[in-house]
Structures are given as structure tokens and as C-alpha cells.
Design an enzyme around this catalytic site. Sequence first.
Site, PDB file in Angstrom:
ATOM      1  N   ARG A 310      17.686 -37.818  -2.688  1.00 18.74           N
ATOM      2  CA  ARG A 310      17.287 -39.026  -3.434  1.00 18.74           C
ATOM      3  C   ARG A 310      18.118 -39.253  -4.695  1.00 18.74           C
ATOM      4  NH1 ARG A 310      12.412 -36.818  -1.593  1.00 18.74           N
ATOM      5  NH2 ARG A 310      11.375 -38.153  -0.059  1.00 18.74           N
ATOM      6  N   LYS A 332      27.389 -50.073  -7.541  1.00 19.74           N
ATOM      7  CA  LYS A 332      27.008 -50.596  -6.227  1.00 19.74           C
ATOM      8  C   LYS A 332      27.665 -49.737  -5.150  1.00 19.74           C
ATOM      9  CE  LYS A 332      27.036 -55.025  -5.315  1.00 19.74           C
ATOM     10  NZ  LYS A 332      27.396 -56.462  -5.306  1.00 19.74           N
ATOM     11  N   GLU A 374      41.133 -59.024  -6.900  1.00 24.34           N
ATOM     12  CA  GLU A 374      39.997 -58.750  -7.780  1.00 24.34           C
ATOM     13  C   GLU A 374      40.394 -58.890  -9.248  1.00 24.34           C
ATOM     14  OE1 GLU A 374      36.946 -58.423  -7.055  1.00 24.34           O
ATOM     15  OE2 GLU A 374      36.871 -57.919  -4.928  1.00 24.34           O
ATOM     16  N   LYS A 416      34.165 -56.400 -15.639  1.00 20.74           N
ATOM     17  CA  LYS A 416      33.081 -55.906 -14.790  1.00 20.74           C
ATOM     18  C   LYS A 416      32.110 -55.053 -15.587  1.00 20.74           C
ATOM     19  CE  LYS A 416      31.854 -54.069 -10.341  1.00 20.74           C
ATOM     20  NZ  LYS A 416      32.276 -53.658  -8.981  1.00 20.74           N
ATOM     21  N   GLU A 426      21.979 -56.672  -9.959  1.00 25.82           N
ATOM     22  CA  GLU A 426      22.299 -58.011  -9.463  1.00 25.82           C
ATOM     23  C   GLU A 426      21.087 -58.924  -9.470  1.00 25.82           C
ATOM     24  OE1 GLU A 426      25.825 -58.664  -6.595  1.00 25.82           O
ATOM     25  OE2 GLU A 426      24.045 -58.860  -5.347  1.00 25.82           O
ATOM     26  N   ARG A 430      25.125 -60.670 -12.647  1.00 22.04           N
ATOM     27  CA  ARG A 430      26.080 -59.894 -11.853  1.00 22.04           C
ATOM     28  C   ARG A 430      26.591 -60.672 -10.641  1.00 22.04           C
ATOM     29  NH1 ARG A 430      25.994 -53.433 -10.644  1.00 22.04           N
ATOM     30  NH2 ARG A 430      27.795 -53.375  -9.266  1.00 22.04           N
ATOM     31  N   ASN A 434      30.759 -61.884  -7.490  1.00 25.10           N
ATOM     32  CA  ASN A 434      30.959 -62.201  -6.084  1.00 25.10           C
ATOM     33  C   ASN A 434      31.745 -63.493  -5.885  1.00 25.10           C
ATOM     34  OD1 ASN A 434      29.665 -60.019  -4.739  1.00 25.10           O
ATOM     35  ND2 ASN A 434      27.694 -60.848  -5.377  1.00 25.10           N
ATOM     36  N   HIS A 437      33.651 -64.056  -2.693  1.00 24.16           N
ATOM     37  CA  HIS A 437      33.248 -63.021  -1.748  1.00 24.16           C
ATOM     38  C   HIS A 437      32.375 -63.537  -0.605  1.00 24.16           C
ATOM     39  CE1 HIS A 437      34.951 -60.432  -4.725  1.00 24.16           C
ATOM     40  NE2 HIS A 437      34.573 -59.334  -4.111  1.00 24.16           N
ATOM     41  N   HIS A 441      33.740 -62.058   2.624  1.00 25.80           N
ATOM     42  CA  HIS A 441      33.018 -61.103   3.475  1.00 25.80           C
ATOM     43  C   HIS A 441      32.859 -61.635   4.894  1.00 25.80           C
ATOM     44  CE1 HIS A 441      30.928 -58.765  -0.046  1.00 25.80           C
ATOM     45  NE2 HIS A 441      32.185 -58.411   0.135  1.00 25.80           N
ATOM     46  N   HIS A 453      40.496 -56.203   2.038  1.00 22.57           N
ATOM     47  CA  HIS A 453      39.454 -56.907   1.298  1.00 22.57           C
ATOM     48  C   HIS A 453      40.039 -57.963   0.377  1.00 22.57           C
ATOM     49  CE1 HIS A 453      35.748 -57.516  -0.986  1.00 22.57           C
ATOM     50  NE2 HIS A 453      36.405 -57.247  -2.107  1.00 22.57           N
TER      51      HIS A 453
END
Length: 549
Positions: A310, A332, A374, A416, A426, A430, A434, A437, A441, A453
Site C-alpha cells: 500500500r 501521477k 512537453e 509542473k 487533479e 492540474r 493535459n 493530451h 492519448h 508520446h
Amino acid sequence: MSAPVVVLIGPMGVGKSTVGRLLADRLGTGYRDTDEDIVTAQGRSVADIFVDEGEAAFRALEKEAVRTALAGHRGVLALGGGAVLDADTRARLAGHHVVYLSMDVEEAVKRTGLNAARPLLAVNPRKQWRELMEARRGLYEEAASVTVATDGRTPEDVAQAVLDALAPHIAPTAGEPSPQTRPEDAVADPVTRIAVGGSAGSEPYEVLVGHQLLGELGTLIGTAAQRVAVIHPEALAETGEALRADLAGQGYEAVAIQVPNAEEAKTAEVAAYCWKALGQSGFTRTDVLVGVGGGATTDLAGFVAATWLRGVRWIAIPTTVLAMVDAAVGGKTGINTAEGKNLVGSFHPPAGVLCDLAALESLPVNDYVSGLAEVIKAGFIADPVILDLIEADPDAARTPAGPHTAELIVRSIRVKADVVSSDLKEAGRREILNYGHTLGHAIEKNERYKWRHGAAVAIGMHFAAELGRLAGRLDDATADRHRSVLESVGLPLHYRHDQWPRLLENMKVDKKSRGDLLRFVVLDGLAKPAVLEGPDPAVLLAAYGEVGE
């Protein structure tokens, strides 16, 4: 316990932020501002807090912000103008290197205009500034170990005066220039330290950017760990084994876990393989995982760390531009499924990130350029200086040997870091990260994750710019600038026109979607990101018409 190397105090408008950042750069350390911490944590300006809740409520927030920063920040720390009013705060400052930056009222007029944006100077500001200084000057002098006058001096001169005054008292940290040494005289490359988190429910950590950073790894791992697992891609087998051997030489029980290259590593099967290796090694809660490689590897390593027992500590050592400026920063973590990219994951920030720029020297040019997508994204959503640097010499921007490589990476990381520090999970701001993206994606999924990417995100930004333009949100000049900047470094702008129906379906499972409502990050202007919800399908199609070929 860590402690700031320098604490700056003084009245509003004296230049603590500007001087503080200059000092941090010259000392090769991080910068932190308690007012910024409060704004980030509260999601509103200092002035708004004063108006909504009163000065007493703000001072309580300020007192706690100072206590936290003094206990956990080891770089340059700037306090708000009224922080010294609190007796407990003044007591906590005892034993620290505290510098009082002073100025007279005429200088204050020049610098701040004494305008109403300052909550304590809203009525008769000149008179109130004098009264504030009469009440606080003695407290500043009581708390300070050094006083530096700023009147008639440039921020650079003030920063040097602070370093000169503190030179006998500050012991430089290993690998950093001494305070009295100007950067141009230093032999070693400076290390830039960028603080992330610490004010949104997460433990703060630092991103280090520079050369020869592996000496920092043992400090990050700490003495509580007995075992260290190094997750690395097949392409970095030698690096992974060398790192494992070095850690073993430091006394850790070190194992190397090799995973597939690129996006092929981000599967449940590979994660399960890593869990098995950790179990066989007897990995416990106090042990540490290290992810070395590109963005896919650090995504996987972080996810494995988040899910084993965990959550165990992990450290990112990104080796690509993409990983340095994006994947390894912010916490993330995730893996892909047949239904989409990063749909399974967790928010699990690292204990630290080491961005050794030497790793970029052997990066294939296509991978390096892909990472620039990016970087360019950070320029459009928050820091236009990035765009200026690239436009000044696009060919130089395409290579790690370029004169602005370090600055481009540091600026992108700071964008960032600023965003994720205020919105770890997010829940709001945040989302702006994206930008480009949503379509990006969708393209990656359509290509079964065989595309780089950055290439997909570049097309996604082109699409987002056209969508913003057609929706009446973005001016023509900024929309056109997307094409010119992306194209200048060799990033693609177009994708197959006949794939629109499939891309539209893919976008419906994007993390930003709400039910059947598509949501896109767009720009309302340069460095003004916003969200566009439920755009007209005809507008979407028209925007893709500019992208499709």
C-alpha cells in the site's frame, strides 16, 4: 532535521522574491516563499484572504506556513512582510541565518507604487507604510542576524551583498560553490533544486537538475532502508546493473528488475512481475524502489511503489527529456489497459527526482525531439519564455548540446511543480497539464502505443489550438504560433483524416470526460489555459479538419 540556508525578512515590496531566487541560483539550492505556500494551499490570493477572513485568520495561516517551511526547507526561504509580528515565529528564527532587507519609504513608492493591491495599504498607503515600518522595524532588526539595505541597488547587487555578509557563517554544501563565489567563478556545475508539494497533503520533495547527481541517491534512500530495487528498461541494462552494484557497495541489499522498453512496460503483467520480484526479495515498508529510465519506466516504477504494501518510498532517475519534465514529476503513476492509457494508476509522489543532464547526451534525436513537445506545452500554458528560447534557435533546441537545454528543462519542471504543488490529485488546476493530451492519448491508443508520446501530444496541441480558435477562445496569432514552434523543431502536426470516428470514441474514455461530456483544455490566450466543455461536434470536426491529412 533540515533547515534553510538563508531566511529573508523585510517589508512588502523590498524584493525578497527576486533576491531570494537569485540567491538560490547562486547557492545551487531551492527557493521557497511562505506567502506562495499560503496562496497555493488556500487557492486564493493573500488579499482575498484578508478581505474574506480578516488579518487575524491570515496571520494564523502565516504562522503555520513559517513553522512548516523552517522545519522542512533547506534552501533559501522568504517570509511575508508581517511574519515577524508573531513572537513564536521570532523565537523559531533564532539560530537561523536571517537577513533583513531594508528600504526607505521613497524606495517603496518606486517599487510598489503603494497601491491598493497590498491589503494593508488600501487607504492612505504612504502614511500606513510609515506606520507599518515604525511598528515592525525593531522586530526585523531583532530577528535578523544581518541587515542589507536595498535602496539604490539592483537585485543582483543585493543578492551579492547578502552572500558577502553571510560568507563567514555559511558552510557550502558538497558540490556547490561557496556563497562568496560568483557562479562564473565556480568550477562545478550548479545544481538546481526545485521544491514540489508540501502544501497539498503530500510530503514535499525536490527535483534536482544538473550533472553528476548520483551522489545524492544515498541521501534520498536514507538509513532506514535495508533493500533497494532498481527498475530499469532492457535498453538500460548496463546502467541498471551498474546502479545496483554501486548501491550494493554502499551496503544495501540491491536487486535490479529489468522490464520491457517504452510503453510495453506499462501493463498489469509487468507490474505483477515486479511485485513478484519484490516479494522474493523480502521487500518491506522501509525499503526503497528506484526507477531509472524514460517516462514509461518511471510511471511503472511509481505505480509498483504505490501498490506494494500500500505504498513504499521511491526515487525517480529520469533519463529522457519527457521523463524529466513530465512523467517523473508530480506523483501521477500508472499503467495502460486495452481501453486506454494511464486508466489504472495512483497518485504517489517520489521521495526525490534526479535529472542528470548527462543522460540526454546519448538520447536518439527522435526521442529528444519528442520530449520537446512537453517543454513546448509548458511554454504555451504558463511560461512563454520557453517559446522565445526555442524560436531564437530551433536547431539548437533540438539537441542536448544547445545553450538553453538546462534552462528549458528547469523552466518546464518549475511549471509542473507549481501546478502539482497546489493540486496533487487533479481536482482542479492540474488539468491544464493535459493540454494537447486528450487527442494525443487517443492517437497513442489508436497506434497501439507504438507512437512516441511527444509526437502524439504535438498533434494534440495543434488540434487544441484550432479548437480554441474555432470556439472563439484563442487569437489567430497564438494559434498559428503552435504550428510554427512545433514544426520548427521537427514535431508532427497532422494525423490521418479517416481516423476521426475512432479517435472520437477513444476520447470519450479520457480521464477528463464526465459521463458523455467531452472536456478539452484550451487556451484563452498565451499562458491562459482553461477548460472547454461539451463543444459542438461540428466544431470538433472542423478543428480536426485542420489536423487531418
